[in-house]
Design a protein around this motif. Structure first.
Motif, short mmCIF file in Angstrom:
data_model
loop_
_atom_site.label_atom_id
_atom_site.label_comp_id
_atom_site.label_asym_id
_atom_site.label_seq_id
_atom_site.Cartn_x
_atom_site.Cartn_y
_atom_site.Cartn_z
N THR A 1 0.96 -1.14 -0.07
CA THR A 1 0.17 0.18 0.01
C THR A 1 0.78 1.23 -0.02
OG1 THR A 1 -1.85 1.00 1.10
CG2 THR A 1 -0.34 0.11 2.40
N ALA A 2 0.37 2.36 -0.29
CA ALA A 2 1.20 3.48 -0.43
C ALA A 2 0.81 4.28 0.88
CB ALA A 2 0.33 4.57 -1.40
N ALA A 3 1.96 4.73 1.47
CA ALA A 3 2.18 5.41 2.64
C ALA A 3 2.48 6.93 2.51
CB ALA A 3 2.85 5.07 3.67
N TRP A 4 1.19 7.77 1.89
CA TRP A 4 1.48 8.84 1.43
C TRP A 4 2.38 10.01 2.13
CZ3 TRP A 4 0.87 8.85 -3.73
CH2 TRP A 4 -0.03 7.81 -4.21
N GLY B 1 8.10 14.94 3.49
CA GLY B 1 9.01 15.43 4.16
C GLY B 1 10.22 14.99 3.43
N ARG B 2 10.35 14.13 2.20
CA ARG B 2 11.32 13.76 1.52
C ARG B 2 11.45 14.24 0.18
NH1 ARG B 2 13.48 8.35 2.40
NH2 ARG B 2 15.05 9.04 1.27
N LEU B 3 10.35 14.99 -0.44
CA LEU B 3 10.01 15.44 -1.65
C LEU B 3 11.37 15.90 -2.37
CD1 LEU B 3 7.75 15.50 -3.69
CD2 LEU B 3 7.18 17.70 -2.92
N TYR B 4 12.27 16.49 -1.59
CA TYR B 4 13.45 17.13 -2.39
C TYR B 4 14.62 16.17 -2.00
CZ TYR B 4 10.64 21.33 -3.44
OH TYR B 4 9.66 21.96 -3.89
N THR B 5 14.38 15.18 -1.46
CA THR B 5 15.53 14.34 -1.20
C THR B 5 15.33 13.17 -1.87
OG1 THR B 5 14.74 13.37 0.83
CG2 THR B 5 16.10 15.24 1.19
N LEU B 6 14.51 13.00 -2.82
CA LEU B 6 14.30 11.65 -3.62
C LEU B 6 15.34 11.51 -4.80
CD1 LEU B 6 10.37 11.54 -3.04
CD2 LEU B 6 12.20 9.98 -2.08
N GLY B 7 15.73 12.72 -5.10
CA GLY B 7 16.63 12.56 -6.39
C GLY B 7 15.78 12.71 -7.63
N LEU B 8 14.74 13.26 -7.68
CA LEU B 8 13.92 13.59 -8.83
C LEU B 8 14.15 14.64 -9.47
CD1 LEU B 8 10.39 12.88 -6.86
CD2 LEU B 8 11.74 11.31 -8.07
N ASP B 9 13.57 14.88 -10.77
CA ASP B 9 14.06 15.99 -11.51
C ASP B 9 12.71 16.96 -11.42
OD1 ASP B 9 11.89 15.53 -13.50
OD2 ASP B 9 13.12 14.21 -14.60
N ASP B 10 12.96 18.28 -11.63
CA ASP B 10 11.84 19.10 -11.28
C ASP B 10 10.53 18.65 -11.72
OD1 ASP B 10 11.01 21.89 -10.33
OD2 ASP B 10 10.95 22.39 -12.47
N GLU B 11 10.43 18.18 -13.10
CA GLU B 11 9.18 17.77 -13.67
C GLU B 11 8.35 16.68 -12.80
OE1 GLU B 11 6.62 16.64 -17.66
OE2 GLU B 11 8.47 17.75 -17.55
N GLY C 1 4.33 16.38 -6.35
CA GLY C 1 3.70 17.29 -5.49
C GLY C 1 2.08 17.40 -5.54
N LEU C 2 1.71 17.63 -7.14
CA LEU C 2 0.40 17.65 -7.36
C LEU C 2 -0.48 16.36 -6.91
CD1 LEU C 2 0.67 19.33 -10.81
CD2 LEU C 2 -0.56 20.26 -8.79
N VAL C 3 0.09 15.23 -7.13
CA VAL C 3 -0.29 13.86 -6.78
C VAL C 3 -0.56 13.91 -5.12
CG1 VAL C 3 -0.02 11.43 -6.22
CG2 VAL C 3 0.39 12.39 -8.47
N LEU C 4 0.24 14.35 -4.35
CA LEU C 4 0.23 14.39 -2.83
C LEU C 4 -0.88 15.55 -2.54
CD1 LEU C 4 3.91 14.42 -1.83
CD2 LEU C 4 2.20 12.46 -1.74
N VAL D 1 -4.20 13.72 -2.42
CA VAL D 1 -4.65 13.01 -1.05
C VAL D 1 -4.53 13.86 0.09
CG1 VAL D 1 -3.61 10.59 -1.85
CG2 VAL D 1 -2.21 12.15 -0.68
N GLY D 2 -4.41 15.28 0.04
CA GLY D 2 -4.39 16.33 1.01
C GLY D 2 -3.25 16.49 1.84
N ILE D 3 -2.22 16.30 1.04
CA ILE D 3 -0.65 16.47 1.87
C ILE D 3 -0.09 17.32 1.15
CG2 ILE D 3 1.50 15.21 2.21
CD1 ILE D 3 -0.13 12.65 2.64
N GLY D 4 0.33 18.46 1.49
CA GLY D 4 1.25 19.32 0.87
C GLY D 4 0.32 20.74 0.24
N GLY D 5 1.07 21.50 -0.38
CA GLY D 5 0.16 22.58 -0.76
C GLY D 5 0.97 23.06 -2.27
N VAL D 6 0.78 22.23 -3.26
CA VAL D 6 1.54 22.50 -4.37
C VAL D 6 0.29 23.06 -5.09
CG1 VAL D 6 2.40 21.61 -6.62
CG2 VAL D 6 3.15 20.53 -4.77
#
Length: 133
Positions: A63-66, A71-81, A87-90, A93-98
């Motif tokens: 299962t997904a633990a959203w 807290g790790r969005l910027y440490t996952l090694g993802l590119d900007d897009e 961030g939009l997906v999060l 589910v009501g997490i974050g504020g993109v």
């Protein structure tokens, strides 16, 4: 003498993909729409660090633990897009504020995935999405 080599059947051939498992295990419409968006996007679920952070086994099911992602969005090694899409997906589910205006940074493929996800989130996946003439 002729030698025949037989390959053992691949145990994963009939196993559902991770994205499908996350969709199936979603506990509500928000989680289902978000998991479906990730499943369609594919590159994020292929990212080992994201998988290790997002996917947990609860009651014998993947299962997904959203909440573990924010807290790790910027440490996952993802590119900007990828980060914007996640961030939009999060946000779904009501997490974050993109802000929704972040969609302007998505390519066409991810934008279409996000459009379908928003329709699913609204409970209406019958609206046609396409180019109007």
């Amino acid at each position: 003498m002729m030698t025949t080599t037989t390959r053992a059947p691949d145990a994963d051939e009939d196993a559902p993909e991770l994205g499908e498992l996350l969709v199936q295990s979603a506990s509500n419409g928000r989680d289902r729409a978000a998991a479906q968006a990730l499943a369609e996007e594919k590159t994020l679920l292929a990212h080992p660090t994201l998988r290790a952070t997002l996917v947990v086994k609860q009651n014998g099911r993947m299962t997904a633990a959203w909440d573990r992602l924010m807290g790790r969005l910027y440490t996952l090694g993802l590119d900007d897009e990828q980060r914007v899409f996640l961030g939009l997906v999060l946000s779904m589910v009501g997490i974050g504020g993109v802000p929704l205006s972040a969609v302007e940074r998505l390519d066409e493929r991810r934008l279409l995935i996000m459009q379908r996800a928003i329709l699913r989130l609204a409970g209406n996946d019958r609206i046609a999405i396409g180019t109007r003439i």
